[in-house]
Design an enzyme around this catalytic site. Structure first.
Site, short mmCIF file in Angstrom:
data_model
loop_
_atom_site.label_atom_id
_atom_site.label_comp_id
_atom_site.label_asym_id
_atom_site.label_seq_id
_atom_site.Cartn_x
_atom_site.Cartn_y
_atom_site.Cartn_z
N HIS A 223 0.86 -1.50 0.05
CA HIS A 223 -0.04 0.00 -0.53
C HIS A 223 0.46 1.20 0.28
O HIS A 223 1.26 1.32 0.28
CB HIS A 223 -1.01 0.25 1.67
CG HIS A 223 -1.67 -1.23 0.94
ND1 HIS A 223 -3.17 -0.86 2.05
CD2 HIS A 223 -2.61 -1.70 0.78
CE1 HIS A 223 -3.66 -1.99 0.97
NE2 HIS A 223 -3.70 -2.52 0.70
N LYS B 263 1.69 -0.54 15.42
CA LYS B 263 3.72 -0.74 15.73
C LYS B 263 3.75 -1.69 16.25
O LYS B 263 5.20 -2.04 16.09
CB LYS B 263 3.74 0.72 16.27
CG LYS B 263 3.47 1.72 15.22
CD LYS B 263 4.95 2.01 14.67
CE LYS B 263 4.70 2.63 13.56
NZ LYS B 263 4.59 2.63 12.51
N TYR C 2 -9.00 4.61 8.29
CA TYR C 2 -9.19 5.33 9.68
C TYR C 2 -10.16 6.02 9.86
O TYR C 2 -9.77 6.72 9.50
CB TYR C 2 -8.03 5.45 9.84
CG TYR C 2 -7.11 4.67 10.13
CD1 TYR C 2 -6.17 4.39 9.14
CD2 TYR C 2 -6.32 3.90 11.61
CE1 TYR C 2 -5.11 3.18 9.07
CE2 TYR C 2 -5.45 2.83 11.56
CZ TYR C 2 -4.54 2.35 10.58
OH TYR C 2 -3.70 1.66 10.53
N PRO D 36 -3.00 -0.93 18.84
CA PRO D 36 -2.57 -1.11 17.92
C PRO D 36 -3.15 0.11 17.01
O PRO D 36 -2.19 -0.46 15.78
CB PRO D 36 -4.05 -1.99 17.71
CG PRO D 36 -5.14 -1.71 18.86
CD PRO D 36 -4.39 -1.09 20.13
N TYR E 291 4.19 6.34 10.64
CA TYR E 291 2.68 5.24 10.25
C TYR E 291 4.41 4.46 8.94
O TYR E 291 3.57 3.11 9.30
CB TYR E 291 2.18 6.04 9.23
CG TYR E 291 1.01 5.32 8.91
CD1 TYR E 291 0.12 4.47 10.07
CD2 TYR E 291 1.36 3.73 8.03
CE1 TYR E 291 -0.80 3.27 9.60
CE2 TYR E 291 0.16 3.32 7.79
CZ TYR E 291 -0.87 2.78 8.59
OH TYR E 291 -1.95 2.40 8.00
P1 FAD Z 1 3.53 -12.56 21.30
O1 FAD Z 1 3.15 -12.52 19.63
O2 FAD Z 1 3.12 -12.37 22.84
O3 FAD Z 1 4.43 -14.03 21.40
C1 FAD Z 1 4.67 -14.68 22.81
C2 FAD Z 1 5.27 -15.87 22.71
O4 FAD Z 1 5.28 -16.28 24.78
C3 FAD Z 1 3.88 -16.11 23.18
O5 FAD Z 1 3.47 -17.84 21.17
C4 FAD Z 1 3.05 -17.04 24.01
O6 FAD Z 1 2.16 -17.89 24.39
C5 FAD Z 1 4.85 -17.21 24.87
N1 FAD Z 1 4.34 -16.92 26.29
C6 FAD Z 1 4.04 -16.30 26.99
N2 FAD Z 1 4.13 -16.51 27.85
C7 FAD Z 1 5.19 -17.87 28.21
C8 FAD Z 1 6.19 -18.69 29.19
N3 FAD Z 1 6.00 -17.95 30.24
N4 FAD Z 1 6.83 -19.91 28.79
C9 FAD Z 1 7.18 -19.71 27.71
N5 FAD Z 1 6.14 -19.35 26.55
C10 FAD Z 1 5.40 -17.66 26.48
N6 FAD Z 1 1.16 -5.01 15.33
C11 FAD Z 1 1.56 -4.60 14.29
O7 FAD Z 1 2.69 -4.24 14.46
N7 FAD Z 1 0.17 -4.77 13.49
C12 FAD Z 1 -0.62 -4.49 13.60
O8 FAD Z 1 -1.72 -4.24 12.71
C13 FAD Z 1 -1.13 -4.89 15.01
N8 FAD Z 1 -2.26 -5.25 15.24
C14 FAD Z 1 -2.70 -5.84 16.30
C15 FAD Z 1 -4.23 -5.92 16.13
C16 FAD Z 1 -4.43 -6.71 17.66
C17 FAD Z 1 -6.35 -7.15 17.72
C18 FAD Z 1 -3.72 -7.11 18.44
C19 FAD Z 1 -3.62 -8.03 20.18
C20 FAD Z 1 -1.90 -6.48 18.42
C21 FAD Z 1 -1.74 -6.65 17.21
N9 FAD Z 1 -0.91 -6.29 16.93
C22 FAD Z 1 0.42 -5.08 15.52
C23 FAD Z 1 0.90 -6.29 18.15
C24 FAD Z 1 1.90 -7.72 17.68
O9 FAD Z 1 0.53 -8.80 17.52
C25 FAD Z 1 2.37 -7.94 18.57
O10 FAD Z 1 3.26 -6.81 19.07
C26 FAD Z 1 2.95 -8.82 18.18
O11 FAD Z 1 2.24 -10.27 18.48
C27 FAD Z 1 4.51 -9.57 19.29
O12 FAD Z 1 4.90 -10.88 18.90
P2 FAD Z 1 5.94 -11.47 20.28
O13 FAD Z 1 6.82 -12.11 19.92
O14 FAD Z 1 6.69 -10.53 20.78
O15 FAD Z 1 5.38 -11.25 21.18
C1 DHB Z 2 -3.87 -3.80 11.41
C2 DHB Z 2 -4.08 -3.19 12.73
C3 DHB Z 2 -3.86 -2.06 13.61
O1 DHB Z 2 -3.90 -2.21 14.34
C4 DHB Z 2 -4.12 -1.00 11.90
O2 DHB Z 2 -3.15 0.42 12.61
C5 DHB Z 2 -3.72 -1.06 11.03
C6 DHB Z 2 -4.02 -2.91 10.31
C7 DHB Z 2 -4.87 -4.89 11.17
O3 DHB Z 2 -4.96 -5.20 12.80
O4 DHB Z 2 -4.64 -5.87 9.78
#
Ligand code: FAD
Ligand code: DHB
Length: 398
Positions: free
Chosen positions: A73, A297, A201, A293, A384
């Site tokens: 995009h 980021k 948005y 979210p 962004y």
């Molecule tokens: P996580 O994905 O949380 O992974 C951590 C892992 O550790 C998990 O698998 C968990 O089960 C495991 N764990 C936890 N505790 C333990 C333990 N004690 N022992 C062993 N394992 C454990 N980010 C973006 O950049 N763009 C987006 O569009 C975006 N949209 C989002 C929309 C929603 C609705 C949500 C909720 C989040 C969004 N995010 C977005 C954020 C993004 O999903 C997270 O920042 C990302 O998943 C972080 O990755 P991570 O591997 O650090 O943590």
């Molecule tokens: C999505 C989530 C967001 O928070 C955003 O700013 C853009 C896209 C998504 O889940 O697609």
């Protein structure tokens, strides 16, 4: 006792990406994940990638399907009170963003890791960290009913916000900063074509709405909702009716509805823990910081941490150099704070916080400023699309 170079806690995107990048440098790791592989693979979360995240996934050898299936995009839309303004990311910041689901990234990383013989132990319970401040830290857990203990050089805490790693740092060492927002996001995934080619948005008097997507046939839509709401209170019909009301008329008219594949409510929070290193333990991704979210980021910050951390570990194993590891926390946090600021600002700008007339006028003034000033729009665009890494970080991690 088992022995590896790096124990990685958590098999989310941070943990798997780090483990794969280390493998490509000949560095061994064991990943301990408390959930099952199916559970981790099914989680629906992020959808929007900055270019540096795409580049790192490609560098890790996990970018082949991404490059084939992603949508690129050049901009996105901001809507309020009947106005629609396009932020042209490419013209204003010289960058683009990539739509590709975290679910797919998770699957691609798990596959590439399995192909390269990665040691990932799912359903590892009671994970505990020991002797973190010594040169021989250990991690213990229960895996397949067996007690497991692993000795290592370093521990990477990639276990998300609720994980055990951050909690292993003594309270007197850790500083935390937090902002909890008074609403949640109700998300729906549906097999319907997105109502617009680019993300929308919308700031509306009924609350924020976001139209995102996962592909040309799959839409991801979000509504601001009260924190107390449950998904049972939101039938598909109610969701579509509410979304239609919050969007500009022309976009609402183009909306295709259909049964939801997934529906969930997420709270919104800003959270930063400092430092991101304690002894031989390094925190990365959501384990150290959470952003609301809005602006997408979270995952992008996680990959940015992993970029700096894997370069630091590589430097250590190449020539016992410790400079990058010693500077990890400071370098990662410099980006974290800027993204925390942007996510907080974008959330504040686009959501309904109440009826305070002054606050509403501030939102309106800021939105019309962005729509009428190239400088205003450019600030939005460069944050962004993803800020450049600080020049000293670029020099250090090249
Ligand atoms: P996580 O994905 O949380 O992974 C951590 C892992 O550790 C998990 O698998 C968990 O089960 C495991 N764990 C936890 N505790 C333990 C333990 N004690 N022992 C062993 N394992 C454990 N980010 C973006 O950049 N763009 C987006 O569009 C975006 N949209 C989002 C929309 C929603 C609705 C949500 C909720 C989040 C969004 N995010 C977005 C954020 C993004 O999903 C997270 O920042 C990302 O998943 C972080 O990755 P991570 O591997 O650090 O943590
Ligand atoms: C999505 C989530 C967001 O928070 C955003 O700013 C853009 C896209 C998504 O889940 O697609």
């Amino acid at each position: 006792m088992l022995r590896t170079q790096v124990v990685i806690i958590g098999a989310g995107p941070s943990g798997l990406l780090l483990s794969q990048l280390l493998h490509l440098q000949g560095i061994d790791s064991v990943v301990l994940e408390q959930r099952s592989r199916d559970y981790v693979a099914a989680r629906i979360r992020a959808g929007l990638l900055e270019q540096h995240s795409v580049d790192l996934l490609v560098e890790a050898g996990a970018g082949e399907r991404l490059q084939r299936e992603c949508l690129v995009h050049d901009g996105f839309l901001m809507a309020w009170e009947g106005e629609v303004h396009r932020i042209d990311l490419h013209a204003l910041a010289g960058k683009r963003v990539t739509v590709y689901g975290q679910t797919e990234i998770q699957q691609d990383l798990a596959e590439v890791r399995a192909r390269s013989g990665g040691d990932i132990r799912y359903e590892a319970t009671d994970v505990r960290l020991h002797d973190i401040t010594t040169a021989r830290p250990r991690v213990s857990c229960t895996h397949r009913d067996q007690a497991v203990e692993i000795e290592c050089d370093f521990i990477a805490g990639c276990d998300g916000y609720h994980g055990v790693s951050r909690r292993s740092i003594p309270a007197e060492v850790l500083r935390t900063y937090e902002r909890v927002y008074p609403f949640g996001w109700l998300g729906v995934l549906a097999e319907v074509p997105p109502l617009n080619d680019e993300l929308v948005y919308a700031n509306h008097s009924r609350g924020f709405a976001l139209c995102s997507m996962r592909s040309r046939t799959r839409s991801r839509y979000y509504l601001q909702c009260p924190l107390e709401d449950t998904v049972e209170q939101w039938s598909d019909q109610r969701f579509w009716d509410e979304l239609r009301q919050r969007l500009p008329a022309a976009h609402a008219a183009r909306m295709t509805t259909g049964p939801s594949i997934e529906k969930s409510i997420a709270p919104l929070r800003s959270f930063v823990a400092e430092p991101m290193r304690y002894g031989q333990l390094f925190l990365a991704g959501d384990a150290a910081h959470i952003v609301p979210p809005t602006g997408a980021k979270g995952l992008n910050l996680a990959t940015a941490d992993v970029r700096v951390l894997h370069r630091g570990l590589t430097e250590f194993y190449r020539n016992r150099g410790r400079t990058l590891l010693d500077e990890y926390s400071q370098r990662a946090l410099s980006r974290v704070w800027k993204a925390t600021r942007f996510s907080w600002w974008f959330t504040t700008l686009m959501h309904k916080f109440g009826e305070d007339p002054f606050a509403l006028q501030m939102q309106r003034a800021e939105l019309t400023y962005i729509a009428s000033s190239r400088a205003g729009a450019q600030t939005v665009a460069e944050n962004y699309a993803g800020l450049d890494f600080d020049p000293d970080v670029v020099a250090a991690i090249r």
